[in-house]
Design a protein around this motif. Structure first.
Motif, PDB file in Angstrom:
ATOM      1  N   CYS A  96       0.833  -1.214   0.000  1.00  0.00           N
ATOM      2  CA  CYS A  96       0.000   0.000   0.000  1.00  0.00           C
ATOM      3  C   CYS A  96       0.863   1.258   0.000  1.00  0.00           C
ATOM      4  N   LYS A  97       1.915   1.233  -0.837  1.00  0.00           N
ATOM      5  CA  LYS A  97       2.832   2.368  -0.898  1.00  0.00           C
ATOM      6  C   LYS A  97       2.848   2.982  -2.298  1.00  0.00           C
ATOM      7  N   LEU A  98       3.018   4.292  -2.327  1.00  0.00           N
ATOM      8  CA  LEU A  98       3.077   5.048  -3.571  1.00  0.00           C
ATOM      9  C   LEU A  98       4.491   5.566  -3.776  1.00  0.00           C
ATOM     10  N   TYR A  99       4.976   5.448  -5.022  1.00  0.00           N
ATOM     11  CA  TYR A  99       6.284   5.986  -5.364  1.00  0.00           C
ATOM     12  C   TYR A  99       6.167   6.868  -6.599  1.00  0.00           C
ATOM     13  N   LYS A 100       6.828   8.021  -6.560  1.00  0.00           N
ATOM     14  CA  LYS A 100       6.939   8.891  -7.731  1.00  0.00           C
ATOM     15  C   LYS A 100       8.418   9.058  -8.034  1.00  0.00           C
ATOM     16  N   ARG A 101       8.828   8.573  -9.210  1.00  0.00           N
ATOM     17  CA  ARG A 101      10.242   8.554  -9.595  1.00  0.00           C
ATOM     18  C   ARG A 101      11.092   7.899  -8.511  1.00  0.00           C
TER      19      ARG A 101
ATOM     20  N   SER B 154      -5.458   5.539   3.856  1.00  0.00           N
ATOM     21  CA  SER B 154      -6.161   4.382   3.295  1.00  0.00           C
ATOM     22  C   SER B 154      -7.147   4.804   2.210  1.00  0.00           C
ATOM     23  N   VAL B 155      -7.822   5.935   2.394  1.00  0.00           N
ATOM     24  CA  VAL B 155      -8.783   6.398   1.391  1.00  0.00           C
ATOM     25  C   VAL B 155      -8.063   6.839   0.120  1.00  0.00           C
ATOM     26  N   GLU B 156      -6.965   7.568   0.272  1.00  0.00           N
ATOM     27  CA  GLU B 156      -6.187   7.985  -0.891  1.00  0.00           C
ATOM     28  C   GLU B 156      -5.706   6.773  -1.678  1.00  0.00           C
ATOM     29  N   PHE B 157      -5.253   5.755  -0.963  1.00  0.00           N
ATOM     30  CA  PHE B 157      -4.794   4.531  -1.623  1.00  0.00           C
ATOM     31  C   PHE B 157      -5.919   3.900  -2.434  1.00  0.00           C
ATOM     32  N   LYS B 158      -7.106   3.815  -1.840  1.00  0.00           N
ATOM     33  CA  LYS B 158      -8.215   3.173  -2.536  1.00  0.00           C
ATOM     34  C   LYS B 158      -8.618   3.932  -3.794  1.00  0.00           C
TER      35      LYS B 158
ATOM     36  N   SER C  34      -7.674  16.313  -4.737  1.00  0.00           N
ATOM     37  CA  SER C  34      -6.686  17.383  -4.587  1.00  0.00           C
ATOM     38  C   SER C  34      -5.467  16.902  -3.809  1.00  0.00           C
ATOM     39  N   LYS C  35      -5.697  16.126  -2.746  1.00  0.00           N
ATOM     40  CA  LYS C  35      -4.582  15.619  -1.943  1.00  0.00           C
ATOM     41  C   LYS C  35      -3.723  14.640  -2.736  1.00  0.00           C
ATOM     42  N   ILE C  36      -4.364  13.800  -3.545  1.00  0.00           N
ATOM     43  CA  ILE C  36      -3.618  12.844  -4.363  1.00  0.00           C
ATOM     44  C   ILE C  36      -2.780  13.579  -5.402  1.00  0.00           C
ATOM     45  N   ARG C  37      -3.351  14.592  -6.022  1.00  0.00           N
ATOM     46  CA  ARG C  37      -2.601  15.377  -7.020  1.00  0.00           C
ATOM     47  C   ARG C  37      -1.361  16.022  -6.413  1.00  0.00           C
ATOM     48  N   ASP C  38      -1.471  16.495  -5.183  1.00  0.00           N
ATOM     49  CA  ASP C  38      -0.312  17.099  -4.531  1.00  0.00           C
ATOM     50  C   ASP C  38       0.842  16.111  -4.417  1.00  0.00           C
TER      51      ASP C  38
ATOM     52  N   ILE D 266       1.264  13.249  -6.601  1.00  0.00           N
ATOM     53  CA  ILE D 266       1.697  12.574  -7.836  1.00  0.00           C
ATOM     54  C   ILE D 266       2.022  13.531  -8.977  1.00  0.00           C
ATOM     55  N   GLU D 267       1.591  14.777  -8.869  1.00  0.00           N
ATOM     56  CA  GLU D 267       1.797  15.718  -9.969  1.00  0.00           C
ATOM     57  C   GLU D 267       2.973  16.644  -9.680  1.00  0.00           C
ATOM     58  N   ASP D 268       3.719  17.030 -10.732  1.00  0.00           N
ATOM     59  CA  ASP D 268       4.760  18.040 -10.572  1.00  0.00           C
ATOM     60  C   ASP D 268       4.125  19.396 -10.285  1.00  0.00           C
ATOM     61  N   ASN D 269       2.983  19.654 -10.906  1.00  0.00           N
ATOM     62  CA  ASN D 269       2.221  20.875 -10.666  1.00  0.00           C
ATOM     63  C   ASN D 269       0.760  20.470 -10.535  1.00  0.00           C
ATOM     64  N   SER D 270       0.247  20.493  -9.307  1.00  0.00           N
ATOM     65  CA  SER D 270      -1.117  20.008  -9.065  1.00  0.00           C
ATOM     66  C   SER D 270      -2.175  20.856  -9.771  1.00  0.00           C
ATOM     67  N   ARG D 271      -1.820  22.093 -10.145  1.00  0.00           N
ATOM     68  CA  ARG D 271      -2.774  22.954 -10.859  1.00  0.00           C
ATOM     69  C   ARG D 271      -2.808  22.655 -12.354  1.00  0.00           C
ATOM     70  N   MET D 272      -1.790  21.939 -12.816  1.00  0.00           N
ATOM     71  CA  MET D 272      -1.740  21.534 -14.224  1.00  0.00           C
ATOM     72  C   MET D 272      -1.440  20.043 -14.290  1.00  0.00           C
ATOM     73  N   PRO D 273      -2.382  19.215 -13.843  1.00  0.00           N
ATOM     74  CA  PRO D 273      -2.139  17.767 -13.750  1.00  0.00           C
ATOM     75  C   PRO D 273      -1.965  17.104 -15.107  1.00  0.00           C
TER      76      PRO D 273
END
Length: 230
Positions: A145-150, A158-162, A201-205, A207-214
């Motif tokens: 249940c882990k997220l990796y970016k680069r 738990s909710v974000e993961f789901k 919004s929390k997930i974008r923060d 995984i995205e380099d710029n959450s305003r331009m996903p």
């Protein structure tokens, strides 16, 4: 047996919830303020926390902040503070759900059961890798249940993961807010758009380099959200 920590400065509420939860097979612990609860949390194996917001010595918000420093324990706020911003602030800090006072004890039990049901459970397509999902520079490890970016780990509730598992495992498919809510929360969608939007919004923060331009988690105006294919 799953354990639930009940925190409220009103003894009657703690005892009432404990009776109902025990009747449904849960082990319960009780605390009358956040400081006492945090000490108990560090000593016992707690699976889910039920906490009031307004408490003496340490309120529910501060308690959640302290717990989230090194734990992803399921966390449900119960509070007379029913303003939308209070709910959003709690969810942004990592709470998994929120219920307002006055409440029906059976509704609280139902929310607790729903949180346990949906924790780390979701449906992957039959041909999907059961151990990880990797799209571009985003990797979601299913078993841990882990997220990796680069290659850099990002913390998930738990909710974000789901939500992320649902969208990534069906990359390219558009999910409405209602569909996401019903899949992740396991309840009928009642039009609470803010709840889904907060988590997106929390997930974008993360995984995205710029959450305003996903470029990964895309909003499809008037429809919902889609995770872009590689």
């Amino acid at each position: 047996m799953k354990s639930v920590l009940i925190i409220d400065d009103e003894k009657e509420i703690r005892e009432l919830l404990a009776i109902y939860l025990k009747n449904y097979g849960y082990e319960t612990f009780e605390a009358h303020n956040g400081r006492e609860a945090f000490t108990l949390f560090q000593k016992e194996m707690i699976d889910l926390v039920l906490a009031d917001i307004m408490m003496p010595e340490m309120d529910g918000i501060e308690l959640l902040k302290n717990m989230r420093q090194d734990s992803h324990v399921l966390f449900l706020f119960i509070s007379a503070k029913s303003d939308d911003m209070d709910k959003i602030n709690g969810l942004q800090l990592g709470a998994d759900d929120y219920i307002s006072k006055p409440f029906n004890p059976l509704e609280v039990v139902s929310r607790v059961q729903a949180l346990f049901r949906r924790a780390y459970s979701y449906a992957l397509p039959e041909n999907q890798d059961r151990e990880r999902i990797e799209i571009g520079d985003i990797r979601l490890d299913i078993k841990s249940c882990k997220l990796y970016k680069r290659g850099v780990q990002k913390e998930l509730t738990s909710v974000e993961f789901k939500i992320l598992a649902l969208l990534m495992s069906h990359a390219g498919r558009v999910f409405t807010k209602a569909h996401i809510y019903e899949q992740v929360w396991g309840e009928e969608y009642m039009g609470d758009e803010n709840l889904v939007m907060v988590y997106i919004s929390k997930i974008r923060d993360k995984i995205e380099d710029n959450s305003r331009m996903p470029v990964h988690l895309i909003t499809i105006r008037g429809l919902g959200y889609r995770f872009e294919k590689a």
